[in-house]
Design a protein around this motif. Structure first.
Motif, PDB file in Angstrom:
ATOM      1  N   HIS A  98      43.434  39.124  33.564  1.00  0.00           N
ATOM      2  CA  HIS A  98      43.317  38.657  34.943  1.00  0.00           C
ATOM      3  C   HIS A  98      43.747  39.802  35.862  1.00  0.00           C
ATOM      4  CE1 HIS A  98      42.863  34.446  33.598  1.00  0.00           C
ATOM      5  NE2 HIS A  98      43.708  34.802  32.648  1.00  0.00           N
ATOM      6  N   VAL A  99      42.831  40.251  36.696  1.00  0.00           N
ATOM      7  CA  VAL A  99      43.055  41.451  37.508  1.00  0.00           C
ATOM      8  C   VAL A  99      42.951  41.100  38.987  1.00  0.00           C
ATOM      9  CG1 VAL A  99      42.028  43.651  38.156  1.00  0.00           C
ATOM     10  CG2 VAL A  99      42.330  43.088  35.743  1.00  0.00           C
ATOM     11  N   ASP A 100      43.865  41.651  39.789  1.00  0.00           N
ATOM     12  CA  ASP A 100      43.838  41.420  41.237  1.00  0.00           C
ATOM     13  C   ASP A 100      44.215  42.711  41.958  1.00  0.00           C
ATOM     14  OD1 ASP A 100      44.062  40.585  43.850  1.00  0.00           O
ATOM     15  OD2 ASP A 100      45.348  38.864  43.429  1.00  0.00           O
ATOM     16  N   ALA A 101      43.240  43.315  42.625  1.00  0.00           N
ATOM     17  CA  ALA A 101      43.479  44.497  43.456  1.00  0.00           C
ATOM     18  C   ALA A 101      43.002  44.212  44.878  1.00  0.00           C
ATOM     19  CB  ALA A 101      42.768  45.716  42.882  1.00  0.00           C
ATOM     20  N   SER A 102      43.179  42.978  45.305  1.00  0.00           N
ATOM     21  CA  SER A 102      42.695  42.556  46.612  1.00  0.00           C
ATOM     22  C   SER A 102      43.577  43.087  47.734  1.00  0.00           C
ATOM     23  CB  SER A 102      42.642  41.023  46.681  1.00  0.00           C
ATOM     24  OG  SER A 102      43.932  40.472  46.460  1.00  0.00           O
ATOM     25  N   ALA A 103      43.064  42.978  48.948  1.00  0.00           N
ATOM     26  CA  ALA A 103      43.785  43.443  50.137  1.00  0.00           C
ATOM     27  C   ALA A 103      43.426  42.520  51.294  1.00  0.00           C
ATOM     28  CB  ALA A 103      43.425  44.886  50.465  1.00  0.00           C
ATOM     29  N   PRO A 104      44.351  41.671  51.751  1.00  0.00           N
ATOM     30  CA  PRO A 104      44.042  40.729  52.833  1.00  0.00           C
ATOM     31  C   PRO A 104      43.566  41.407  54.105  1.00  0.00           C
ATOM     32  CG  PRO A 104      46.135  40.163  51.782  1.00  0.00           C
ATOM     33  CD  PRO A 104      45.721  41.499  51.244  1.00  0.00           C
ATOM     34  N   HIS A 105      44.073  42.623  54.375  1.00  0.00           N
ATOM     35  CA  HIS A 105      43.722  43.325  55.609  1.00  0.00           C
ATOM     36  C   HIS A 105      43.323  44.770  55.335  1.00  0.00           C
ATOM     37  CE1 HIS A 105      45.174  39.942  57.987  1.00  0.00           C
ATOM     38  NE2 HIS A 105      46.253  39.925  57.215  1.00  0.00           N
ATOM     39  N   GLY A 106      42.618  44.981  54.250  1.00  0.00           N
ATOM     40  CA  GLY A 106      42.182  46.332  53.907  1.00  0.00           C
ATOM     41  C   GLY A 106      41.039  46.295  52.911  1.00  0.00           C
ATOM     42  N   LYS A 107      40.757  47.431  52.331  1.00  0.00           N
ATOM     43  CA  LYS A 107      39.670  47.573  51.367  1.00  0.00           C
ATOM     44  C   LYS A 107      40.128  47.131  49.983  1.00  0.00           C
ATOM     45  CE  LYS A 107      36.551  51.054  49.399  1.00  0.00           C
ATOM     46  NZ  LYS A 107      36.210  52.505  49.365  1.00  0.00           N
ATOM     47  N   THR A 108      39.266  46.360  49.333  1.00  0.00           N
ATOM     48  CA  THR A 108      39.573  45.905  47.980  1.00  0.00           C
ATOM     49  C   THR A 108      39.707  47.091  47.034  1.00  0.00           C
ATOM     50  OG1 THR A 108      38.384  43.844  48.354  1.00  0.00           O
ATOM     51  CG2 THR A 108      38.763  44.466  46.062  1.00  0.00           C
ATOM     52  N   GLY A 109      40.665  47.004  46.117  1.00  0.00           N
ATOM     53  CA  GLY A 109      40.881  48.065  45.147  1.00  0.00           C
ATOM     54  C   GLY A 109      39.943  47.977  43.964  1.00  0.00           C
ATOM     55  N   SER A 110      40.252  48.727  42.909  1.00  0.00           N
ATOM     56  CA  SER A 110      39.302  48.909  41.821  1.00  0.00           C
ATOM     57  C   SER A 110      39.918  48.642  40.454  1.00  0.00           C
ATOM     58  CB  SER A 110      38.756  50.343  41.848  1.00  0.00           C
ATOM     59  OG  SER A 110      39.809  51.279  41.644  1.00  0.00           O
ATOM     60  N   TRP A 111      39.040  48.298  39.515  1.00  0.00           N
ATOM     61  CA  TRP A 111      39.393  48.149  38.108  1.00  0.00           C
ATOM     62  C   TRP A 111      38.401  48.966  37.288  1.00  0.00           C
ATOM     63  CZ3 TRP A 111      38.448  43.159  34.760  1.00  0.00           C
ATOM     64  CH2 TRP A 111      39.006  43.347  33.480  1.00  0.00           C
ATOM     65  N   LEU A 112      38.905  49.967  36.574  1.00  0.00           N
ATOM     66  CA  LEU A 112      38.088  50.809  35.709  1.00  0.00           C
ATOM     67  C   LEU A 112      38.295  50.388  34.268  1.00  0.00           C
ATOM     68  CD1 LEU A 112      36.305  53.288  35.023  1.00  0.00           C
ATOM     69  CD2 LEU A 112      38.412  54.665  35.059  1.00  0.00           C
ATOM     70  N   ILE A 113      37.197  50.102  33.583  1.00  0.00           N
ATOM     71  CA  ILE A 113      37.205  49.772  32.152  1.00  0.00           C
ATOM     72  C   ILE A 113      36.478  50.910  31.446  1.00  0.00           C
ATOM     73  CG2 ILE A 113      36.501  48.099  30.407  1.00  0.00           C
ATOM     74  CD1 ILE A 113      36.356  46.022  32.729  1.00  0.00           C
ATOM     75  N   ASP A 114      37.171  51.589  30.524  1.00  0.00           N
ATOM     76  CA  ASP A 114      36.611  52.819  29.967  1.00  0.00           C
ATOM     77  C   ASP A 114      36.721  52.826  28.442  1.00  0.00           C
ATOM     78  OD1 ASP A 114      35.645  55.347  29.604  1.00  0.00           O
ATOM     79  OD2 ASP A 114      37.418  56.381  30.355  1.00  0.00           O
ATOM     80  N   PRO A 115      35.844  52.104  27.749  1.00  0.00           N
ATOM     81  CA  PRO A 115      35.811  52.110  26.284  1.00  0.00           C
ATOM     82  C   PRO A 115      34.679  53.006  25.772  1.00  0.00           C
ATOM     83  CG  PRO A 115      34.577  50.257  27.072  1.00  0.00           C
ATOM     84  CD  PRO A 115      34.936  51.096  28.290  1.00  0.00           C
ATOM     85  N   THR A 116      34.461  52.960  24.462  1.00  0.00           N
ATOM     86  CA  THR A 116      33.314  53.670  23.899  1.00  0.00           C
ATOM     87  C   THR A 116      32.028  52.889  24.134  1.00  0.00           C
ATOM     88  OG1 THR A 116      34.689  54.700  22.219  1.00  0.00           O
ATOM     89  CG2 THR A 116      32.332  54.637  21.796  1.00  0.00           C
ATOM     90  N   ASP A 117      32.040  51.629  23.753  1.00  0.00           N
ATOM     91  CA  ASP A 117      30.938  50.706  24.034  1.00  0.00           C
ATOM     92  C   ASP A 117      31.547  49.461  24.647  1.00  0.00           C
ATOM     93  OD1 ASP A 117      28.380  51.842  22.619  1.00  0.00           O
ATOM     94  OD2 ASP A 117      29.986  52.030  21.139  1.00  0.00           O
TER      95      ASP A 117
END
Length: 210
Positions: A98-117
């Motif tokens: 469960h990921v949350d990089a939200s911003a009530p008064h700004g730009k939403t953040g990011s989630w990077l998923i970096d596997p092989t496949d």
């Protein structure tokens, strides 16, 4: 928000809580395992509480990465952008992440998923379509396959429907092929970006992605 670092050969966080929150900006949390990282029932929080940008959470292993917990890097409640979250490994089991990089008064953040496949599937994959859809409500998500160092092809397979209503972006960045076997629906101002070094293939039963 300070910093927290956990490192070892095999790292397991079970029912743990790592906090690097700050009133005017989030801190940094780094969890790394040379062989594996397993997070179960744990919370990792690098939020900006009142103002400022959310912090960073990096989970990295040289083998299997498993996340079954909550990762937050939210922007401040009054101002500030969301932060950055990364979950990387040769394989990544994120079915209960469960990921949350939200911003009530700004730009939403990011989630990077970096596997092989990476496989999006209702069962037997790396994340379900429902779980990915829920996380897209609170973060831009990039799934970036590597060059197949484990002898695989660096593919991304969409075998379960993904649908969300938020102004966030799903980026599928495959070293080789992207294979879309289920619908991807970006609503509410959302968008999809497809980047591939091999081929883009659709095998859908209806009109296709929207």
């Amino acid at each position: 928000g300070g910093s927290v670092a956990v490192a070892g050969r095999n790292v397991a966080l079970k029912n743990a809580k790592l906090v690097a929150r700050g009133t005017q900006g989030g801190g940094a949390i780094a969890v790394s395992g040379r062989t594996s990282v397993a997070i179960a029932g744990s919370g990792l929080h690098a939020d900006a509480v009142t103002s400022g940008k959310g912090g960073s959470i990096t989970i990295l292993s040289g083998g299997a990465t498993t996340v079954a917990g909550r990762l937050t890097a939210r922007g401040g409640s009054a101002s500030g952008d969301g932060g950055a979250i990364e979950t990387s490994g040769a394989t990544a089991d994120l079915n209960r992440a469960h990921v949350d990089a939200s911003a009530p008064h700004g730009k939403t953040g990011s989630w990077l998923i970096d596997p092989t496949d990476f496989v999006i599937a209702a069962s037997g994959g790396d994340i379900t379509g429902a779980q990915l859809s829920a996380n897209l409500g609170a973060a831009d998500v990039t799934i970036q396959s590597s060059s197949g160092s484990g002898g695989t092809a660096g593919q991304i397979l969409v075998n379960d429907a993904v649908s969300w209503s938020a102004p966030t972006t799903l980026t599928l960045d495959a070293n080789t092929d992207i294979v879309v076997n289920s619908n991807v629906s970006a609503l509410g101002g959302g968008s999809v970006a497809l980047i591939y070094g091999g081929a883009l293939r659709f095998a859908l039963s209806d009109a296709g992605p929207t």
